[in-house]
Design an enzyme around this catalytic site. Structure first.
Site, PDB file in Angstrom:
ATOM      1  N   ASN A 151       0.805  -1.221   0.000  1.00  0.00           N
ATOM      2  CA  ASN A 151       0.000   0.000   0.000  1.00  0.00           C
ATOM      3  C   ASN A 151       0.836   1.268   0.000  1.00  0.00           C
ATOM      4  OD1 ASN A 151       0.387  -1.216   2.709  1.00  0.00           O
ATOM      5  ND2 ASN A 151      -0.400   0.739   3.405  1.00  0.00           N
ATOM      6  N   GLN A 179      -5.181  -3.394  -2.213  1.00  0.00           N
ATOM      7  CA  GLN A 179      -4.748  -2.369  -3.161  1.00  0.00           C
ATOM      8  C   GLN A 179      -4.908  -2.808  -4.616  1.00  0.00           C
ATOM      9  OE1 GLN A 179      -3.810   0.779  -2.654  1.00  0.00           O
ATOM     10  NE2 GLN A 179      -3.904   0.716  -0.435  1.00  0.00           N
ATOM     11  N   SER A 199     -11.431  -4.382   0.263  1.00  0.00           N
ATOM     12  CA  SER A 199     -12.157  -3.302   0.926  1.00  0.00           C
ATOM     13  C   SER A 199     -12.769  -2.371  -0.119  1.00  0.00           C
ATOM     14  CB  SER A 199     -11.155  -2.535   1.794  1.00  0.00           C
ATOM     15  OG  SER A 199     -11.828  -1.661   2.646  1.00  0.00           O
ATOM     16  N   ALA A 200     -14.082  -2.085   0.010  1.00  0.00           N
ATOM     17  CA  ALA A 200     -14.801  -1.351  -1.048  1.00  0.00           C
ATOM     18  C   ALA A 200     -14.283   0.069  -1.268  1.00  0.00           C
ATOM     19  CB  ALA A 200     -16.290  -1.303  -0.707  1.00  0.00           C
ATOM     20  N   HIS A 201     -13.801   0.715  -0.193  1.00  0.00           N
ATOM     21  CA  HIS A 201     -13.439   2.130  -0.370  1.00  0.00           C
ATOM     22  C   HIS A 201     -12.152   2.316  -1.172  1.00  0.00           C
ATOM     23  CE1 HIS A 201     -10.203   2.823   2.781  1.00  0.00           C
ATOM     24  NE2 HIS A 201     -10.682   1.676   3.232  1.00  0.00           N
ATOM     25  N   THR A 237     -26.169  -7.927  12.067  1.00  0.00           N
ATOM     26  CA  THR A 237     -27.029  -7.465  10.969  1.00  0.00           C
ATOM     27  C   THR A 237     -26.163  -6.995   9.810  1.00  0.00           C
ATOM     28  OG1 THR A 237     -28.649  -6.771  12.593  1.00  0.00           O
ATOM     29  CG2 THR A 237     -28.870  -5.818  10.386  1.00  0.00           C
ATOM     30  N   CYS A 325      -2.556   5.221   7.718  1.00  0.00           N
ATOM     31  CA  CYS A 325      -2.714   4.668   9.060  1.00  0.00           C
ATOM     32  C   CYS A 325      -1.535   5.002   9.963  1.00  0.00           C
ATOM     33  CB  CYS A 325      -2.874   3.151   8.973  1.00  0.00           C
ATOM     34  SG  CYS A 325      -3.867   2.634   7.599  1.00  0.00           S
TER      35      CYS A 325
END
Ligand code: PMP
Length: 381
Positions: A151, A179, A199-201, A237, A325
């Protein structure tokens, strides 16, 4: 005020078409996918459609997909579940010293519990050598963890070769593809992996939703208890709006990836050529060719990367030193240190990641400002 976003490795803006697809599930179609009524059934259908889209995109079966809150969760689950399931067989794990912290920290925790972990250093170009992984394997190795692409420096790793090796030896293989999914082809069959995180973002979907591919038939105990969702593996949920967004984002990547990558390569190479030709002493980090289409990563010796990022921010440009991060830790990146960069080089780093909406004009403005800010910061030295 300019607003040039060149930090797509940290997160990508949500595609407006993705948001449109999500919208009804907040309102008229909102329902719990576990409810038996019409709204519940609608939510369940949307959930399974997203699962099928994602599964087809990465060459998996729908039953091999577990939706999660993102890649950090996926990595944690794959590691802790494997340790729990296979600790009777062995307590040795092999990984790269340059993995994301959501891989490294669970492994450090396992070390406290008596596991042994080999952290393989990359070559100076950021590549983890297949031979080094092979040499580190032992009869009691139960898991190998390797990111498809790093990343920070964007280097693409030889996951296909490592996958074959692991499969031959019956060792589980976790590939963190956060990535790469949506940017370059990713197929779980070609990689021969047992787990794959995404990861969708990172591919123009919403934040806070991702998935873990778990190969059919492998041992993987439940990771969140308290409900039957996700075939009993992850209770709670469903995040239907997020999952619908992930599915739509993948669908658009399917159509768009082949158009995006060549465009991004042109923009990326324009950045690399300019920096190497016009900014004295600048060096590129990571392999020159085996890198993500959108990633350029440099060191400017003698310059503090945080000062450079802040100066560019004031000029309306969003870039980073490396991983979002680790911002603010004031320590050189563990990735660059593992590549044996000096602190001076590691602290003077800059990651530029272009994206689907980046224009030639954005790059022109960025390069103008970069040259200016680097020369101003050099004078202040
Ligand atoms: N792995 C890699 C390689 C990443 O780049 C990231 C995000 N920076 C993650 C894991 C964590 O992803 P998420 O934000 O979805 O938890």
């Amino acid at each position: 005020m300019n607003d040039v976003y060149l930090d797509h490795a940290a997160t990508t803006p949500c595609d407006p078409r993705v948001l449109e697809a999500m919208r009804p599930f907040f309102f008229a179609q909102s329902g719990n996918a576990s409810s038996p009524h019409k709204r519940g059934r609608q939510a369940r259908r949307a959930l399974e459609e997203a699962r099928e889209t994602l599964a087809a995109f990465i060459g998996a079966l729908p039953t091999e997909i577990v939706f999660t809150s993102g890649a950090s969760e996926s990595n944690n689950h794959a590691i802790f579940s494997t340790a729990k399931a296979l600790k009777g067989r062995g307590k040795h794990i092999v990984t790269a010293a340059i993995e994301h912290h959501s891989v490294l920290e669970p492994l450090h925790q396992l070390e406290q519990d008596g596991f042994q972990v080999a952290f393989i250093k990359p070559k100076s170009d950021g590549i983890i050598a297949y031979e080094d992984i092979k040499a580190a394997l032992r009869p009691d190795t139960i898991l190998v963890c390797l990111a498809h692409a790093n990343n920070e420096i964007g280097t693409i790793q030889p996951v296909e070769e490592v996958g074959i090796l692991c499969r031959e030896r019956g060792i589980y293989f976790l590939v963190d593809a956060t990535q790469t999914v949506g940017h370059i082809p990713v197929n779980v069959k070609n990689i021969s992996c047992d787990f794959l995180s995404l990861s969708a973002h990172k591919f123009y979907g919403p934040q806070g939703v991702g998935a873990l591919y778990i190969r059919q038939g492998i041992e993987c105990p439940a990771f969140i208890l308290g409900g039957d969702q996700e075939r009993g593996r992850r209770a709670g949920t469903h995040n239907i709006t997020g999952i619908v967004g992930l599915g739509k984002a993948i669908k658009f990547c399917n159509e768009q990836m082949l158009k995006d990558a060549p465009r991004e390569i042109i923009l990326r190479d324009r950045v690399i050529d300019f920096v190497l030709n016009e900014i004295p002493l600048a060096v590129i980090n990571g392999h020159r060719q085996k890198r993500l289409p959108n990633n350029a990563h440099f060191s400017f010796p003698g310059i503090n990367g945080e000062d450079l990022v802040s100066a560019l921010d004031l000029a309306g440009i969003a870039v980073s030193m490396g991983s979002a991060c680790t911002w603010g830790r004031l320590e050189p990146s563990h990735v660059l240190k593992a590549m044996d960069l000096t602190d001076r080089m590691a602290l003077g780093s800059l990651r530029v990641t272009v994206g689907r909406c980046t224009t030639e004009q954005d790059i022109t403005y960025f390069l103008e400002q970069l040259k200016l800010k680097v020369s101003q910061l050099c004078k202040n030295e």
